[in-house]
Design a protein around this motif. Structure first.
Motif, PDB file in Angstrom:
ATOM      1  N   ILE A  65      11.854  47.351   6.825  1.00 11.23           N
ATOM      2  CA  ILE A  65      12.656  46.129   6.900  1.00 11.23           C
ATOM      3  C   ILE A  65      14.103  46.505   6.604  1.00 11.23           C
ATOM      4  CG2 ILE A  65      13.083  43.859   5.859  1.00 11.23           C
ATOM      5  CD1 ILE A  65      10.097  43.709   5.216  1.00 11.23           C
ATOM      6  N   MET A  66      15.019  46.058   7.457  1.00 12.84           N
ATOM      7  CA  MET A  66      16.433  46.391   7.303  1.00 12.84           C
ATOM      8  C   MET A  66      17.167  45.234   6.620  1.00 12.84           C
ATOM      9  SD  MET A  66      16.033  49.216   9.000  1.00 12.84           S
ATOM     10  CE  MET A  66      17.678  49.907   9.192  1.00 12.84           C
ATOM     11  N   ILE A  67      18.163  45.564   5.785  1.00 13.66           N
ATOM     12  CA  ILE A  67      19.037  44.566   5.168  1.00 13.66           C
ATOM     13  C   ILE A  67      20.445  44.778   5.726  1.00 13.66           C
ATOM     14  CG2 ILE A  67      20.076  43.735   3.034  1.00 13.66           C
ATOM     15  CD1 ILE A  67      17.584  44.558   1.564  1.00 13.66           C
ATOM     16  N   THR A  68      21.084  43.674   6.128  1.00  6.78           N
ATOM     17  CA  THR A  68      22.406  43.802   6.737  1.00  6.78           C
ATOM     18  C   THR A  68      23.243  42.569   6.451  1.00  6.78           C
ATOM     19  OG1 THR A  68      23.579  44.226   8.821  1.00  6.78           O
ATOM     20  CG2 THR A  68      21.676  42.773   8.922  1.00  6.78           C
ATOM     21  N   ALA A  69      24.533  42.720   6.573  1.00 10.68           N
ATOM     22  CA  ALA A  69      25.439  41.571   6.464  1.00 10.68           C
ATOM     23  C   ALA A  69      25.391  40.783   7.756  1.00 10.68           C
ATOM     24  CB  ALA A  69      26.856  42.055   6.175  1.00 10.68           C
ATOM     25  N   PHE A  70      25.733  39.501   7.664  1.00  3.58           N
ATOM     26  CA  PHE A  70      25.672  38.633   8.834  1.00  3.58           C
ATOM     27  C   PHE A  70      26.517  39.166   9.982  1.00  3.58           C
ATOM     28  CE2 PHE A  70      27.091  34.972  11.363  1.00  3.58           C
ATOM     29  CZ  PHE A  70      25.855  34.446  11.725  1.00  3.58           C
ATOM     30  N   SER A  71      27.628  39.818   9.644  1.00  6.88           N
ATOM     31  CA  SER A  71      28.553  40.300  10.674  1.00  6.88           C
ATOM     32  C   SER A  71      28.025  41.501  11.449  1.00  6.88           C
ATOM     33  CB  SER A  71      29.902  40.662  10.028  1.00  6.88           C
ATOM     34  OG  SER A  71      29.699  41.678   9.055  1.00  6.88           O
ATOM     35  N   THR A  72      26.952  42.134  10.944  1.00  6.19           N
ATOM     36  CA  THR A  72      26.438  43.329  11.621  1.00  6.19           C
ATOM     37  C   THR A  72      24.977  43.144  12.059  1.00  6.19           C
ATOM     38  OG1 THR A  72      25.839  44.273   9.473  1.00  6.19           O
ATOM     39  CG2 THR A  72      27.982  44.901  10.381  1.00  6.19           C
ATOM     40  N   THR A  73      24.620  41.913  12.416  1.00  2.40           N
ATOM     41  CA  THR A  73      23.239  41.659  12.830  1.00  2.40           C
ATOM     42  C   THR A  73      22.885  42.393  14.118  1.00  2.40           C
ATOM     43  OG1 THR A  73      23.975  39.628  13.898  1.00  2.40           O
ATOM     44  CG2 THR A  73      23.014  39.425  11.695  1.00  2.40           C
ATOM     45  N   GLU A  74      23.884  42.691  14.950  1.00  2.00           N
ATOM     46  CA  GLU A  74      23.597  43.428  16.186  1.00  2.00           C
ATOM     47  C   GLU A  74      22.994  44.796  15.882  1.00  2.00           C
ATOM     48  OE1 GLU A  74      26.984  43.682  18.681  1.00  2.00           O
ATOM     49  OE2 GLU A  74      27.069  41.523  19.084  1.00  2.00           O
ATOM     50  N   GLN A  75      23.475  45.417  14.794  1.00  2.00           N
ATOM     51  CA  GLN A  75      22.914  46.709  14.386  1.00  2.00           C
ATOM     52  C   GLN A  75      21.456  46.547  13.959  1.00  2.00           C
ATOM     53  OE1 GLN A  75      26.073  47.775  11.463  1.00  2.00           O
ATOM     54  NE2 GLN A  75      26.075  49.741  12.526  1.00  2.00           N
TER      55      GLN A  75
END
Length: 448
Positions: A65-75
């Motif tokens: 499961i990946m954790i990311t900021a909203f601005s980098t959801t494409e990644q």
């Protein structure tokens, strides 16, 4: 955040290890296998993509499961394309992470169970697990092994109860289609007016009661194997339609207007003499040759008596795994002398009966069916000494008659007409006599 997640998951009952970055994660993953990895995408030294690549290479069953900021959801979406299970955007709610972790682990467990089930099915129906060491069965194993990976149609012949469906499953599960559907159908058990819909499906409104569209078994078996049991019972009109499907590899639903291609391997089985059925005009010759590309003849149990002890042991383990297999000498002699008109199916029923009645005493004569004891004595040859208490003459003579009929069928390969000639009686007479002992036209005391 790492400390918070660790504490929360501990409280949920999970065993948790936490590390600072991707490089430390890779070192830990080299030492230990985990069910689940939660990783940030943006990290120093080694990012989340590097962790994901290592997990996929070293432990593909581990869920990521990946954790990311909203601005980098494409990644994160790109990570899912590469093999991650899901992603969480920061900031996240506690309930959200709990649910995603729970679903991810349940999915992993389900996938593991499916893999285990397929493995068990493959082992269960491996040709080596067909029980028997006799020469006729070794020949069957060799033939199954040779034809399993081919695409040709197979016809399995043999008396009722000889294990034709087990052989069909062995062919399927040892072939390249083993992870695709195996779909059996008994052609004699479905009314003629429903058989076409059952095999080819139907469109909504194509006949009374067709309230919705239905897939046929050819569609269900697409990519796998369709097992047509009792193919000799197939009605004449359905023989024509099946022949067309085998030629064109296309089906058309009842009430439909378009043909649909199907990739299905056909394995058929019968306890009838199909050559005689063709000669008498009951079975299409062209369909017979389409089905009879490879033929596997299963021997009746009375022609492979050396396999009886192995089969008894196998069925004892099935129905009473905790009980030691102990067979009394007189019981084994009776079992070996018996003619087994019901073949392996009858033997399995006898063993199951004995596991219930013996109450831990193993297999003894007093748990065998009465007719088996009677037939076993008659079949052993020689005259029976008259017991002190007398005997039932009608029953005794009936046992002799049944034994002679079965021996005649055995000698003639199960062909009733030839057996009648051997006994110097009419075909009508042998049909009557066999029916008297419970062998009708659809039963198989030794073939048609």
């Amino acid at each position: 955040m790492r400390e918070f997640l660790s504490i929360m998951l501990h409280r949920e009952g999970y065993r948790v290890d936490a590390v600072q970055d991707g490089s430390q994660a890779v070192e830990r993953l080299k030492q230990k296998t985990y069910d689940l990895v939660i990783t940030d995408i943006q990290m120093p030294r080694l990012d989340g993509f590097g962790v994901l690549a290592h997990v996929l290479e070293r432990s593909p069953e581990t869920v990521v499961i990946m954790i990311t900021a909203f601005s980098t959801t494409e990644q994160a979406v790109e990570a899912m394309k590469l093999g991650a299970y899901d992603y969480i955007t920061k900031p996240f709610r506690n309930d959200e992470i709990r649910l995603i972790v729970k679903n991810a682990l349940e999915r992993k467990e389900l996938r593991h169970e499916n893999l285990q089930l397929k493995k068990e099915l493959g082992q269960r129906y491996a040709f080596g697990n067909l029980i028997g060491k006799s020469k006729p069965m070794r020949e069957v194993y060799e033939l199954v092994e040779k034809v399993a990976d081919s695409r040709v149609n197979v016809l399995i012949t043999g008396e009722s109860g000889t294990g034709k469906e087990m052989v069909a499953r062995a062919i399927h599960y040892n072939s390249e289609r083993g992870d695709q559907p195996f779909v059996p159908i008994n052609c004699g058990a479905i009314p003629e007016n429903l058989l076409e819909s059952e095999l080819f499906g139907h469109e909504k409104g194509s006949f009374t009661g067709a309230i919705q569209r239905k897939e046929g078994l050819f569609e269900v078996a697409d990519g796998g194997t369709l097992f047509l049991d009792e193919i000799g019972e197939l009605p004449a009109m359905m023989q024509v339609k099946l022949l067309r499907v085998l030629q064109d590899r296309e089906i058309r639903r009842v009430g439909g207007t378009k043909n649909q291609q199907v990739d299905v391997r056909i394995v058929a089985a019968t306890n009838k003499d199909l050559e005689s059925e063709v000669a008498e005009g009951n079975f299409r010759e062209d369909l017979f040759y389409r089905l009879n590309v490879i033929r596997i003849d299963l021997p009746p149990l009375r022609r492979r008596r050396e396999d009886i002890p192995l089969l008894i042991e196998h069925f004892f383990e099935k129905y009473s795994p905790s009980e030691k297999v102990d067979i009394a000498e007189d019981a084994m002699r009776t079992l070996l002398d018996y003619q087994w008109p019901g073949n392996i199916r009858e033997l399995e029923n006898v063993v199951e009966r004995c596991t219930v009645l013996s109450q831990g005493r193993g297999l003894t004569s007093d748990c065998l069916p009465p007719q088996m004891l009677r037939t076993g004595t008659v079949g052993s040859g020689g005259l029976l000494e008259l017991p002190e208490n007398g005997l039932d003459l009608d029953d005794y003579l009936a046992g002799i008659e049944k034994d002679i009929l079965l021996k005649a069928l055995e000698r003639t390969g199960g062909v009733r007409k030839k057996a009648a000639e051997l006994l110097n009686i009419s075909f009508r007479s042998i049909r009557y006599r066999l029916a008297k002992f419970g062998f009708g036209e659809d039963d198989d005391a030794g073939g048609s």
